[in-house]
Write an enzyme that holds these catalytic residues in place. Structure first.
Site, short mmCIF file in Angstrom:
data_model
loop_
_atom_site.label_atom_id
_atom_site.label_comp_id
_atom_site.label_asym_id
_atom_site.label_seq_id
_atom_site.Cartn_x
_atom_site.Cartn_y
_atom_site.Cartn_z
N ASP A 1 0.83 -1.21 0.00
CA ASP A 1 0.00 0.00 0.00
C ASP A 1 0.87 1.26 0.00
O ASP A 1 0.34 2.38 -0.01
CB ASP A 1 -1.04 -0.01 1.13
CG ASP A 1 -0.41 -0.11 2.51
OD1 ASP A 1 0.82 -0.20 2.62
OD2 ASP A 1 -1.18 -0.10 3.50
N SER A 2 2.20 1.09 -0.05
CA SER A 2 3.09 2.22 -0.36
C SER A 2 2.70 2.80 -1.72
O SER A 2 3.04 3.94 -2.04
CB SER A 2 4.56 1.76 -0.39
OG SER A 2 4.70 0.60 -1.19
N ASP B 1 -1.13 -6.04 0.06
CA ASP B 1 -1.49 -5.47 1.37
C ASP B 1 -2.99 -5.34 1.51
O ASP B 1 -3.67 -4.86 0.59
CB ASP B 1 -0.89 -4.06 1.50
CG ASP B 1 0.48 -4.08 2.16
OD1 ASP B 1 0.74 -5.01 2.96
OD2 ASP B 1 1.27 -3.18 1.85
N LYS C 1 -1.03 -9.48 3.24
CA LYS C 1 -0.26 -8.96 4.38
C LYS C 1 -1.12 -7.93 5.11
O LYS C 1 -1.88 -7.19 4.47
CB LYS C 1 1.03 -8.31 3.88
CG LYS C 1 1.83 -7.57 4.94
CD LYS C 1 3.24 -7.25 4.46
CE LYS C 1 3.39 -5.92 3.76
NZ LYS C 1 3.00 -4.72 4.53
N GLU D 1 -0.99 -5.27 8.85
CA GLU D 1 -0.11 -4.70 9.87
C GLU D 1 -0.66 -4.95 11.28
O GLU D 1 -1.84 -4.69 11.53
CB GLU D 1 0.02 -3.19 9.65
CG GLU D 1 0.66 -2.84 8.33
CD GLU D 1 0.80 -1.33 8.11
OE1 GLU D 1 0.49 -0.55 9.04
OE2 GLU D 1 1.20 -0.96 7.00
N GLU E 1 9.60 -3.70 9.96
CA GLU E 1 9.91 -2.37 9.43
C GLU E 1 10.45 -1.48 10.54
O GLU E 1 9.82 -1.33 11.61
CB GLU E 1 8.65 -1.74 8.82
CG GLU E 1 8.89 -0.34 8.29
CD GLU E 1 7.90 0.13 7.24
OE1 GLU E 1 6.97 -0.61 6.87
OE2 GLU E 1 8.09 1.28 6.78
O1 KIV Z 1 3.52 -1.01 1.51
C1 KIV Z 1 4.64 -1.50 1.33
O2 KIV Z 1 5.27 -1.33 0.29
C2 KIV Z 1 5.20 -2.31 2.39
C3 KIV Z 1 6.65 -2.64 2.31
C4 KIV Z 1 7.46 -1.44 2.54
C5 KIV Z 1 7.02 -3.72 3.22
O3 KIV Z 1 4.53 -2.65 3.31
#
Ligand code: KIV
Length: 258
Positions: free
Chosen positions: A46-47, A85, A113, A115, A183
């Site tokens: 989600d970056s 994510d 994934k 958090e 992280e």
């Molecule tokens: O959102 C993302 O790209 C991430 C990575 C930095 C691990 O969670």
């Protein structure tokens, strides 16, 4: 080179044998290029919100955004294992976590994934019970950046933080998470978590060299988002500068000095 599809088991088998390289991908050409380079794990992170969509942080990313970009990456049919994510607000209950994990899987993700640690265990259990592989994310949690006053802070600096991370990591492993992103965890604590979890691979970002693998946001690695580069990244290319130069040369060629 072995071009067989990367599986969760293949990633787990790498623990203690070789370092796992993981990069983010958000679209078809980048997924193809990274896959052709042999990257074993691609994450539609989600970056995306910051480095592609222009949001200030990840809290603005929606399920629709994620599904759109997971589909684009999946169209590259990568041999890499593809993760996605669960975005902010999409896994606040076990039911919603499972519904959204299924949507990401249907879009082409091999795993999802999310958090957090013990506080999201019911959600993680619901996802795993449905047979969807799960990767955790501990340490600095970007989806909580606003609660942290907008700062991306290093985790595991004090004893209470170290113990919380250790207990979260063990709970995730016990629940059946095959991997966990660490992280901005202090390097000694990242090393300790990696050793404490023999059945889960740790994938570090800004957490020192002693994780089972490393992940980077690809635009950080290739200079594709030149307005911000995290302190722990040394860009290996300057694609942003090359794009500016190519566009400006082309413009000059349209109107050469007479
Ligand atoms: O959102 C993302 O790209 C991430 C990575 C930095 C691990 O969670």
């Amino acid at each position: 080179m072995n071009r067989e599809k990367w599986t969760v088991q293949r990633i787990l088998d790498a623990k203690g044998r070789c370092r796992i390289g993981a990069l983010t991908a958000y679209d078809y050409p980048m997924a193809r290029l990274l896959d052709e380079a042999g990257v074993p794990l691609l994450l539609v992170g989600d970056s995306l919100g910051m480095v592609v969509l222009g949001y200030p942080d990840t809290t603005h990313v929606s399920m629709a955004d994620m599904v759109h970009h997971v589909r684009a990456v999946a169209r590259a049919r990568p041999t890499a294992l593809v993760g996605a994510d669960l975005p902010y607000g999409s896994y606040d209950t076990p039911e919603r976590a499972l519904t959204h994990a299924r949507e990401l899987q249907a879009a082409g993700a091999d795993f999802v994934k999310a958090e957090g640690g013990v506080e999201i265990l019911p959600q993680i259990r619901a996802i795993l019970a449905a047979g969807i592989p799960f990767c955790g994310h501990l340490g600095m949690l970007p989806q909580h950046v606003l609660e942290e006053g907008g700062k991306y802070r290093i985790k595991g600096r004090d004893e209470a933080g170290r113990l919380r991370l250790l207990s979260d990591a063990r709970e995730l492993e016990q629940a059946g998470a095959f991997a966990c992103v660490l992280e901005l965890v202090t390097p000694p604590v990242a090393r300790e978590l990696t050793a404490a979890c023999p059945r889960m691979v740790t994938i570090g970002i800004g957490s020192g060299p002693d994780c089972d693998g490393q992940i980077l946001v690809t635009p950080d690695l290739v200079g594709g988002f030149p307005w911000f580069t995290p302190r722990f990244v040394t860009p290996q290319a300057r694609t942003g500068e090359e794009i500016r130069a190519a566009a400006s040369q082309w413009l000059q060629g349209l109107n050469p000095p007479s």
